[in-house]
Design an enzyme around this catalytic site. Sequence first.
Site, PDB file in Angstrom:
ATOM      1  N   SER A   1       0.860  -1.131   0.097  1.00 39.62           N
ATOM      2  CA  SER A   1       0.030   0.046   0.119  1.00 39.62           C
ATOM      3  C   SER A   1       0.950   1.176   0.154  1.00 39.62           C
ATOM      4  O   SER A   1       2.103   1.262   0.442  1.00 39.62           O
ATOM      5  CB  SER A   1      -0.882   0.082   1.190  1.00 39.62           C
ATOM      6  OG  SER A   1      -0.149   0.198   2.426  1.00 39.62           O
TER       7      SER A   1
ATOM      8  N   SER B   1       1.957  -7.638   6.837  1.00 40.71           N
ATOM      9  CA  SER B   1       1.076  -8.366   7.862  1.00 40.71           C
ATOM     10  C   SER B   1      -0.165  -8.492   7.676  1.00 40.71           C
ATOM     11  O   SER B   1      -0.951  -9.218   8.303  1.00 40.71           O
ATOM     12  CB  SER B   1       1.397  -7.740   9.268  1.00 40.71           C
ATOM     13  OG  SER B   1       0.997  -6.346   9.338  1.00 40.71           O
TER      14      SER B   1
ATOM     15  N   SER C   1      13.090   6.899   6.002  1.00 45.36           N
ATOM     16  CA  SER C   1      13.266   7.528   6.962  1.00 45.36           C
ATOM     17  C   SER C   1      12.115   8.496   6.829  1.00 45.36           C
ATOM     18  O   SER C   1      10.999   8.340   6.520  1.00 45.36           O
ATOM     19  CB  SER C   1      14.631   8.483   6.875  1.00 45.36           C
ATOM     20  OG  SER C   1      14.836   9.396   7.976  1.00 45.36           O
TER      21      SER C   1
ATOM     22  N   ASP D   1       4.487 -11.432   9.563  1.00 50.17           N
ATOM     23  CA  ASP D   1       4.644 -10.216  10.901  1.00 50.17           C
ATOM     24  C   ASP D   1       6.013  -9.938  10.726  1.00 50.17           C
ATOM     25  O   ASP D   1       7.011 -10.468  11.268  1.00 50.17           O
ATOM     26  CB  ASP D   1       4.222 -10.984  12.125  1.00 50.17           C
ATOM     27  CG  ASP D   1       4.197 -10.267  13.120  1.00 50.17           C
ATOM     28  OD1 ASP D   1       4.599  -8.880  13.130  1.00 50.17           O
ATOM     29  OD2 ASP D   1       3.713 -10.448  14.186  1.00 50.17           O
TER      30      ASP D   1
END
Length: 233
Positions: A15, A37, A132, A59
């Site tokens: 996404s 996840s 970042s 995960d």
Amino acid sequence: MTLHDQRIVLLGGTSGIGLATARLAAEHGATVIVASSNPSSVERALAELPATADGTTVDLTDPAAVEAFFAGLDPFDHLVYTAGEALTLLELRSLDLARARQAFELRYFGALGAIHAAVPKIRSGGSVVLTSGTAADRSGPGWAVAASICGAADSLVRALALELAPIRVNAVKPGIVRTPLWPDGFDYEAAAEALPVGRIGEPEDIAEAYVFLMNQHYATGSIVTVGGGNVLV
């Protein structure tokens, strides 16, 4: 330059910025493997990506699951880490340390653990591209935790560029980007008016920086800021 015949693993590539990067890398000829996840997020991403793409649920805060994921992969060329949870601002006076640690768990320790597991599978000439954020350079009230995570990512890039050489390690530092991770009700229009470029960033804007860093074989320890000039105002 091209990513033709290269394999790219994108953690958080289902996404927002991660998916935009997966799409652009595929357009440049790469085979992409995305992981998240959220099973439904993986399914939606694969529906948008070419048939050559692969995806799995993992995960990223579970070191054993991450180790198993990479152990099952064939060698690849680039690791991209864009995974993150919805942005949560935490003021010091009402600080919830458990939530602060949780934010670090995915965005920092998740990235560190993924690199540890991935390095044996990265082919010669390959790279790692982390994420970042401009909060490391221009912060404000409530941003202490988010800014600290971004600053930690910056330092990690520089340290690992030396430790993992000749594998290249770089990062992209986005500013305000229109993704689901920003808080509901965030005033994008007001933010756009304050930026020198006069608009908010889109995931596709940021994706170009990740592809650039994968293609730029003379860049390591570099942190590319793509924030519309927000650190200047």
